[in-house]
Design a protein around this motif. Sequence first.
Motif, mmCIF file in Angstrom:
data_model
loop_
_atom_site.group_PDB
_atom_site.id
_atom_site.type_symbol
_atom_site.label_atom_id
_atom_site.label_comp_id
_atom_site.label_asym_id
_atom_site.label_seq_id
_atom_site.Cartn_x
_atom_site.Cartn_y
_atom_site.Cartn_z
ATOM 1 N N GLN A 88 0.809 -1.218 0.000
ATOM 2 C CA GLN A 88 0.000 0.000 0.000
ATOM 3 C C GLN A 88 0.843 1.269 0.000
ATOM 4 O O GLN A 88 0.326 2.355 -0.251
ATOM 5 C CB GLN A 88 -0.932 0.000 1.223
ATOM 6 C CG GLN A 88 -0.286 0.443 2.528
ATOM 7 C CD GLN A 88 0.652 -0.591 3.129
ATOM 8 O OE1 GLN A 88 0.767 -1.724 2.645
ATOM 9 N NE2 GLN A 88 1.351 -0.208 4.185
ATOM 10 N N GLY A 89 2.125 1.136 0.272
ATOM 11 C CA GLY A 89 3.029 2.283 0.275
ATOM 12 C C GLY A 89 3.248 2.859 1.656
ATOM 13 O O GLY A 89 2.380 2.769 2.531
ATOM 14 N N THR A 90 4.421 3.442 1.848
ATOM 15 C CA THR A 90 4.752 4.118 3.096
ATOM 16 C C THR A 90 5.464 5.429 2.753
ATOM 17 O O THR A 90 6.327 5.465 1.873
ATOM 18 C CB THR A 90 5.624 3.220 4.002
ATOM 19 O OG1 THR A 90 5.833 3.865 5.258
ATOM 20 C CG2 THR A 90 6.968 2.896 3.385
ATOM 21 N N GLN A 91 5.082 6.493 3.448
ATOM 22 C CA GLN A 91 5.603 7.827 3.144
ATOM 23 C C GLN A 91 6.982 8.029 3.771
ATOM 24 O O GLN A 91 7.178 7.755 4.961
ATOM 25 C CB GLN A 91 4.652 8.897 3.655
ATOM 26 C CG GLN A 91 5.136 10.329 3.457
ATOM 27 C CD GLN A 91 5.124 10.750 2.003
ATOM 28 O OE1 GLN A 91 4.141 10.531 1.298
ATOM 29 N NE2 GLN A 91 6.210 11.378 1.549
ATOM 30 N N VAL A 92 7.906 8.517 2.964
ATOM 31 C CA VAL A 92 9.218 8.927 3.444
ATOM 32 C C VAL A 92 9.378 10.407 3.107
ATOM 33 O O VAL A 92 9.249 10.806 1.950
ATOM 34 C CB VAL A 92 10.347 8.110 2.789
ATOM 35 C CG1 VAL A 92 11.717 8.705 3.130
ATOM 36 C CG2 VAL A 92 10.270 6.655 3.237
ATOM 37 N N THR A 93 9.629 11.207 4.134
ATOM 38 C CA THR A 93 9.808 12.641 3.940
ATOM 39 C C THR A 93 11.170 13.045 4.508
ATOM 40 O O THR A 93 11.451 12.772 5.676
ATOM 41 C CB THR A 93 8.707 13.446 4.628
ATOM 42 O OG1 THR A 93 7.432 13.027 4.132
ATOM 43 C CG2 THR A 93 8.880 14.932 4.370
ATOM 44 N N VAL A 94 11.984 13.682 3.666
ATOM 45 C CA VAL A 94 13.312 14.121 4.081
ATOM 46 C C VAL A 94 13.325 15.641 4.059
ATOM 47 O O VAL A 94 13.135 16.258 3.010
ATOM 48 C CB VAL A 94 14.402 13.560 3.154
ATOM 49 C CG1 VAL A 94 15.787 13.956 3.669
ATOM 50 C CG2 VAL A 94 14.291 12.046 3.037
ATOM 51 N N SER A 95 13.553 16.231 5.214
ATOM 52 C CA SER A 95 13.570 17.690 5.320
ATOM 53 C C SER A 95 14.988 18.224 5.142
ATOM 54 O O SER A 95 15.961 17.585 5.518
ATOM 55 C CB SER A 95 13.010 18.123 6.660
ATOM 56 O OG SER A 95 13.830 17.643 7.709
#
Length: 121
Positions: A113-120
């Motif tokens: 289903q997908g997993t969110q990866v956020t890099v700031s």
Amino acid sequence: QVQLVESGGGLVQAGGSLRLSCAASGRTPSIYTMGWFRQAPGKEREFVAAISRSTTYADSVKGRFTISRDFAKNTVYLQMNSLKPEDTAVYYCAARADVVIVLSSREYDYWGQGTQVTVSS
């Protein structure tokens, strides 16, 4: 049928690390290749890495990401180091019933289903 469930996404600062996991269940003996794709907003889904008898990586992640597989747990991992803001995307686990690694998402039979990866930055 095969079910894939990802975990491990989140928010991290640039230069940091995350490890994604993908657990497979169901008819797992039919899976030969497992891989990771990602999709950023407004962009097409792109290949990241895959593992079968060998491993293959996209040029953009070589030397920073490592894919591995635990057959006993039917789980594939993606260790992501030295993360960059451009790595921000939804990461999808995928599997196919063929030993040959391919880069096209159309060749994969099963998806998580997908997993969110956020890099700031």
